[in-house]
Each structure stands twice: as C-alpha cells, then as structure tokens.
Motif scaffolding. Structure first.
Motif, PDB file in Angstrom:
ATOM      1  N   CYS A  43       0.859  -1.193   0.000  1.00 21.76           N
ATOM      2  CA  CYS A  43       0.000   0.000   0.000  1.00 21.76           C
ATOM      3  C   CYS A  43       0.886   1.231   0.000  1.00 21.76           C
ATOM      4  O   CYS A  43       1.837   1.309   0.778  1.00 21.76           O
ATOM      5  N   PHE A  45       0.029   4.154   0.997  1.00 18.30           N
ATOM      6  CA  PHE A  45      -0.351   5.069   2.066  1.00 18.30           C
ATOM      7  C   PHE A  45       0.233   4.597   3.395  1.00 18.30           C
ATOM      8  O   PHE A  45       0.678   3.466   3.527  1.00 18.30           O
ATOM      9  N   ARG A  46       0.212   5.488   4.354  1.00 21.01           N
ATOM     10  CA  ARG A  46       0.670   5.161   5.713  1.00 21.01           C
ATOM     11  C   ARG A  46      -0.330   5.738   6.707  1.00 21.01           C
ATOM     12  O   ARG A  46       0.009   6.594   7.516  1.00 21.01           O
ATOM     13  N   CYS A  47      -1.559   5.277   6.653  1.00 16.53           N
ATOM     14  CA  CYS A  47      -2.585   5.839   7.535  1.00 16.53           C
ATOM     15  C   CYS A  47      -2.242   5.507   8.986  1.00 16.53           C
ATOM     16  O   CYS A  47      -1.995   4.337   9.314  1.00 16.53           O
ATOM     17  N   ILE A  56       1.303  -3.309   4.469  1.00 19.38           N
ATOM     18  CA  ILE A  56       1.688  -2.082   3.777  1.00 19.38           C
ATOM     19  C   ILE A  56       2.945  -2.259   2.911  1.00 19.38           C
ATOM     20  O   ILE A  56       2.974  -1.790   1.766  1.00 19.38           O
ATOM     21  N   GLY A  86      -6.983  -4.655   1.499  1.00 25.37           N
ATOM     22  CA  GLY A  86      -5.524  -4.787   1.547  1.00 25.37           C
ATOM     23  C   GLY A  86      -4.952  -4.211   2.818  1.00 25.37           C
ATOM     24  O   GLY A  86      -5.618  -4.188   3.854  1.00 25.37           O
ATOM     25  N   GLY A  87      -3.718  -3.630   2.518  1.00 17.36           N
ATOM     26  CA  GLY A  87      -3.094  -3.281   1.255  1.00 17.36           C
ATOM     27  C   GLY A  87      -3.974  -2.354   0.390  1.00 17.36           C
ATOM     28  O   GLY A  87      -5.026  -1.943   0.806  1.00 17.36           O
ATOM     29  N   GLY A 116      -7.665   3.429  -0.780  1.00 20.03           N
ATOM     30  CA  GLY A 116      -7.262   4.663  -0.102  1.00 20.03           C
ATOM     31  C   GLY A 116      -7.350   5.876  -1.012  1.00 20.03           C
ATOM     32  O   GLY A 116      -7.301   7.018  -0.551  1.00 20.03           O
ATOM     33  N   TYR A 146      -7.932   5.988   5.707  1.00 15.96           N
ATOM     34  CA  TYR A 146      -8.461   5.847   7.064  1.00 15.96           C
ATOM     35  C   TYR A 146      -7.958   7.004   7.926  1.00 15.96           C
ATOM     36  O   TYR A 146      -6.758   7.286   7.956  1.00 15.96           O
TER      37      TYR A 146
HETATM   38  S1  SF4 Z   1      -5.659   1.877   6.168  1.00 20.17           S
HETATM   39 FE1  SF4 Z   1      -5.721   1.049   4.063  1.00 20.17          FE
HETATM   40  S2  SF4 Z   1      -5.005   2.770   2.785  1.00 20.17           S
HETATM   41 FE2  SF4 Z   1      -4.364   3.228   4.884  1.00 20.17          FE
HETATM   42  S3  SF4 Z   1      -2.276   2.391   5.100  1.00 20.17           S
HETATM   43 FE3  SF4 Z   1      -3.702   0.794   5.810  1.00 20.17          FE
HETATM   44  S4  SF4 Z   1      -4.056  -0.490   3.996  1.00 20.17           S
HETATM   45 FE4  SF4 Z   1      -3.201   1.466   3.259  1.00 20.17          FE
END
Ligand code: SF4
Length: 219
Positions: A43, A45-47, A56, A86-87, A116, A146
């Motif tokens: 992924c 992103f790093r939510c 991730i 995911g991911g 995301g 998120y």
């Molecule tokens: S919440 Fe979803 S979009 Fe955000 S880092 Fe985790 S896997 Fe990625």
C-alpha cells in the motif's frame, strides 16, 4: 447505478498474477451476503492506525495466478460476493480486474472494493494500469484513507470521511447499510496464523492488543 459498462466485453485474463497477503472464503463480516475476501500485499499510504500495517510493505507475499485464486475463492458453493481489500487494491488493479472477470465467468458474484484513493483521483489520474477496468467490475467502492479521528465505530467504512459509492445498483437495494450498520468481525484461527476479518472498532482492537500482550508476557 448499472450502466453501459455491461456492454463492454472483456475476456478473462486467467494468466495474471496477484501478490496476495491473505484470503478468506465465506465470511459475513465484509459486505452483504456470504463473501470471499482477497487482501492484497502493498500500500502506498501510511494511515495512522491502519489495522493491517504488515500488509503495507510492497514486498512479495503469496504470488498466485488468477485462475487458481478464483477457484479458491469460490470453493464454498454459497459464496455470492467478493471483497477486495488490503493493502491497496488499486496498486494491483489490472490483476484484480482480471480476477473479477474470471470469477464472474464462473459465478455471478458481486464485487466490493476498498481503496485509499478517492474515486475522483482514480478517474482523473489513475495510479496504476487497469484502474478503469477494475472500476468497471466493482459494484460498491469504499474510497479514501483511514482517519482514526473520524472513526465513529459504525459501518463497513473505517472512518466517516470515506465515501461509499454504489457504482451499480446491484447492492443498493439489499438493505445493507454500508455506512451505519453495527460492525461485526470474525476471528479465524488457522494452523499457522490468526486472521481478523471485518472492520473492527477501536475498542475491540485495543482489547485484542491487551489480551495478546497478556498472553505474550504470561501475565
Ligand atoms: S488503512 Fe488502508 S489505505 Fe491506509 S495504510 Fe492501511 S491499507 Fe493502506
């Protein structure tokens, strides 16, 4: 709503390969009906507060062909939907589009997909090949990153900023409330791992962490 996309004929690409973090066959915790789930690995992103940080990193996990994966996901005869999560599913959009087509060549499943990215971004600046093809296959898209501060503990979306898009009308009339329904999770215990299926509340996650900590320290 269902539109002219149904007129587009795309043959299944059974030769595609996906990088998969985990799968689950036959759950009621991630969408309407009985569903199978694919969580992809990787992924961008790093939510903060991501429920699956181990998924991730963009590294090889389980590399599996579309035909094999489709057979696995449909192993339960009552499965009538699939959920991609995911991911980041859009990072493997071409492979997931091929998977969705392969699944639908075998059974008429509905498709729910998390991402995301916002839907506008996906349409205007697709981040990977195959995004439009995957969107063509998706009935419900839950978009946006998120945000822990906006997690109200309700619905299939993780936080209230995320938007539920009914891209077709297939799941719109089912009575399933993607935004406000009470959350439920399943805990699946395998031979070598434990998988949490569903969108957990923050309170449940904290409680699980507490229990696991206690077990690992023997207290
Ligand atoms: S919440 Fe979803 S979009 Fe955000 S880092 Fe985790 S896997 Fe990625």
């Amino acid at each position: 709503m269902r539109d002219d996309r149904t007129e587009r004929v795309v043959e299944p690409d059974a030769g595609a390969v996906l990088n998969v973090a985990a799968t689950c066959v036959g759950t009621r915790a991630l969408g309407p009906g009985l569903r199978s789930v694919v969580w992809v690995q990787g992924c961008p992103f790093r939510c903060r507060g991501c429920v699956a940080p181990e998924w991730i990193p963009d590294r090889p996990a389980r590399l599996v062909g579309v035909a094999e994966l489709a057979a696995e996901l449909l192993a339960a005869p009552d499965v009538d939907g699939v959920t991609f999560s995911g991911g980041e599913p859009m990072a493997q959009a071409a492979g997931l589009a091929a998977l969705a087509r392969e699944l639908r060549a075998r059974r008429d499943v509905s498709v729910v997909c998390f991402t995301g990215f916002t839907l506008a971004r996906l349409r205007n600046r697709p981040p990977a090949p195959g995004v439009a093809e995957l969107l063509d296959q998706v009935d419900v898209l839950i978009d946006g990153q998120y945000v822990a501060a906006l997690d109200n503990g309700r619905g299939l979306r993780g936080s209230a900023n995320q938007v539920v898009h009914h891209l077709t009308d297939r799941l719109a009339g089912t009575g399933y409330d993607f935004e406000q329904r009470a959350r439920s999770v399943e805990i699946r215990v395998g031979d070598r791992d434990v998988t949490l299926v569903g969108v957990p509340t923050a309170a449940l996650l904290a409680r699980l962490d507490q229990v696991l900590d206690r077990r690992s320290t023997g207290s």
